[in-house]
Write an enzyme that holds these catalytic residues in place. Structure first.
Site, PDB file in Angstrom:
ATOM      1  N   ARG A   1       6.943  -4.340 -26.916  1.00 10.58           N
ATOM      2  CA  ARG A   1       6.642  -2.905 -26.794  1.00 10.58           C
ATOM      3  C   ARG A   1       7.019  -2.111 -28.040  1.00 10.58           C
ATOM      4  O   ARG A   1       6.715  -0.937 -28.128  1.00 10.58           O
ATOM      5  CB  ARG A   1       7.317  -2.354 -25.544  1.00 10.58           C
ATOM      6  CG  ARG A   1       6.753  -3.026 -24.283  1.00 10.58           C
ATOM      7  CD  ARG A   1       7.368  -2.500 -23.019  1.00 10.58           C
ATOM      8  NE  ARG A   1       7.030  -1.102 -22.796  1.00 10.58           N
ATOM      9  CZ  ARG A   1       7.454  -0.399 -21.757  1.00 10.58           C
ATOM     10  NH1 ARG A   1       8.233  -0.971 -20.865  1.00 10.58           N
ATOM     11  NH2 ARG A   1       7.119   0.862 -21.611  1.00 10.58           N
TER      12      ARG A   1
ATOM     13  N   ARG B   1      30.325  20.072 -15.862  1.00 11.22           N
ATOM     14  CA  ARG B   1      29.008  19.487 -15.630  1.00 11.22           C
ATOM     15  C   ARG B   1      28.634  19.591 -14.155  1.00 11.22           C
ATOM     16  O   ARG B   1      29.254  18.942 -13.303  1.00 11.22           O
ATOM     17  CB  ARG B   1      29.000  18.016 -16.066  1.00 11.22           C
ATOM     18  CG  ARG B   1      29.400  17.793 -17.531  1.00 11.22           C
ATOM     19  CD  ARG B   1      28.342  18.290 -18.500  1.00 11.22           C
ATOM     20  NE  ARG B   1      27.078  17.586 -18.379  1.00 11.22           N
ATOM     21  CZ  ARG B   1      26.741  16.537 -19.129  1.00 11.22           C
ATOM     22  NH1 ARG B   1      27.551  16.089 -20.060  1.00 11.22           N
ATOM     23  NH2 ARG B   1      25.573  15.955 -18.969  1.00 11.22           N
TER      24      ARG B   1
ATOM     25  N   PRO C   1      16.969  -4.327 -21.947  1.00 10.10           N
ATOM     26  CA  PRO C   1      18.320  -4.851 -22.217  1.00 10.10           C
ATOM     27  C   PRO C   1      19.367  -3.733 -22.085  1.00 10.10           C
ATOM     28  O   PRO C   1      19.227  -2.685 -22.702  1.00 10.10           O
ATOM     29  CB  PRO C   1      18.231  -5.323 -23.675  1.00 10.10           C
ATOM     30  CG  PRO C   1      16.789  -5.302 -24.041  1.00 10.10           C
ATOM     31  CD  PRO C   1      16.101  -4.381 -23.107  1.00 10.10           C
ATOM     32  N   GLU C   2      20.360  -3.959 -21.267  1.00 11.07           N
ATOM     33  CA  GLU C   2      21.461  -3.001 -21.133  1.00 11.07           C
ATOM     34  C   GLU C   2      22.661  -3.533 -21.914  1.00 11.07           C
ATOM     35  O   GLU C   2      22.592  -4.600 -22.528  1.00 11.07           O
ATOM     36  CB  GLU C   2      21.771  -2.783 -19.651  1.00 11.07           C
ATOM     37  CG  GLU C   2      20.613  -2.067 -18.937  1.00 11.07           C
ATOM     38  CD  GLU C   2      21.080  -1.145 -17.810  1.00 11.07           C
ATOM     39  OE1 GLU C   2      22.225  -0.655 -17.855  1.00 11.07           O
ATOM     40  OE2 GLU C   2      20.286  -0.915 -16.889  1.00 11.07           O
TER      41      GLU C   2
ATOM     42  N   HIS D   1       4.551 -11.464 -30.924  1.00 12.76           N
ATOM     43  CA  HIS D   1       5.381 -10.256 -31.005  1.00 12.76           C
ATOM     44  C   HIS D   1       6.663 -10.465 -31.805  1.00 12.76           C
ATOM     45  O   HIS D   1       7.605  -9.700 -31.672  1.00 12.76           O
ATOM     46  CB  HIS D   1       5.712  -9.769 -29.595  1.00 12.76           C
ATOM     47  CG  HIS D   1       4.494  -9.449 -28.793  1.00 12.76           C
ATOM     48  ND1 HIS D   1       3.675  -8.376 -29.089  1.00 12.76           N
ATOM     49  CD2 HIS D   1       3.927 -10.072 -27.729  1.00 12.76           C
ATOM     50  CE1 HIS D   1       2.667  -8.346 -28.230  1.00 12.76           C
ATOM     51  NE2 HIS D   1       2.794  -9.363 -27.402  1.00 12.76           N
TER      52      HIS D   1
END
Ligand SMILES: [Zn+2]
Length: 271
Positions: free
Chosen positions: A110, A152, A2-3, A91
């Site tokens: 997971r 950076r 999931p983003e 789950h």
């Protein structure tokens, strides 16, 4: 995984059923998540009313007045509503049973997700305190990105995925935003001009906003069944399109490895 758009879609989908509603009790079936769920958590939250459901980066923040439940979906987590008497499946590790007959259920095969209870100012929690700006907030813009990248030398794709620079830009949306801004993912971040930082900040905002809108169109499915949501994947310009023609110039979309993740880009459009 999931983003940010999926997490925001989840938040919007759950909001109406949760806001202002009292928590009857919590059920913990499996404590062993990324961090163990506290044994004390059920007694901390029982009887409290949910005043707001917020999001910071990919953390859902269930504000209960005296404290906040912090929920992260990890790699495979999903939070959705079921009727109170719906039997749990394998789950389904955590339930928040609400006084309105609904249950908010966390399924996470997971177990990289998190369920934490924090009293006081939740933004001071170590997981949240050092996060960079939200990509859809006014604090994140071309100037902020320009200032954050001056020292950076790492590749720009990796820098925009750094949560100290901006939160919630995961692998998929980093590739998509760079394509949209016509910026090569491998370019050293500090080499980007102010104008290109402006373009990239706008692309990040647009890409995430469109994905949230696409997710929003399937909120009903997302919350009610087990579809992992959103129609955005059908809109990918480069992500997961290796070997296919760029829909802007016709060149072949390439896949690169950056920081152990796949990056997709058009070698012709992106410089
Ligand atoms: Zn192209």
């Amino acid at each position: 995984m999931p983003e940010l758009p999926e997490v925001e879609t989840t938040r919007r989908g759950l909001l109406a059923a949760m806001q202002g509603v009292r928590i009857d009790h919590a059920v913990v079936r499996e404590r062993r998540m990324r961090q163990r769920i506290s044994r004390l958590l059920p007694q901390c939250v029982a009887g409290l009313a949910i005043s707001a459901l917020n999001r910071r980066a990919k953390y859902l923040l269930i504000d209960c007045g005296t404290g906040t439940l912090i929920v992260h979906l990890g790699m495979s987590g999903r939070l959705w509503l079921v009727d109170r008497d719906t039997p749990p499946e394998k789950h389904d590790h955590f339930d928040l049973v609400l006084a309105n007959g609904k249950t908010v259920r966390l399924r996470d095969p997971r177990r990289f997700g998190l369920v934490l209870w924090q009293t006081g100012d939740v933004m001071q929690h170590p997981l949240l305190a050092s996060l960079g700006p939200e990509p859809l907030s006014v604090e994140f813009n071309g100037t902020a990105l320009y200032n954050a990248t001056r020292k950076r030398s790492a590749a720009i794709k990796l820098v925009i995925m750094d949560s100290h620079v901006v939160v919630g830009v995961g692998n998929i949306y980093a590739s998509e935003a760079l394509f949209r801004a016509r910026i090569s993912p491998g370019i050293a971040a500090r080499r980007l001009t102010r104008a290109r930082c402006e373009a990239l900040a706008n692309s990040i905002r647009e890409t995430l906003s469109e994905a949230i809108t696409a997710g929003g169109s399937s909120i009903r499915d997302y919350v009610g069944s087990d579809g992992m949501a959103g129609n955005f994947q059908s809109n990918f310009a480069v992500y997961d399109r290796e070997g296919q023609p760029c829909n802007r110039c016709g060149a072949i979309v390439k896949r690169l490895q950056q920081g152990q993740r796949s990056t997709f880009c058009c070698p012709q459009c992106q410089r």
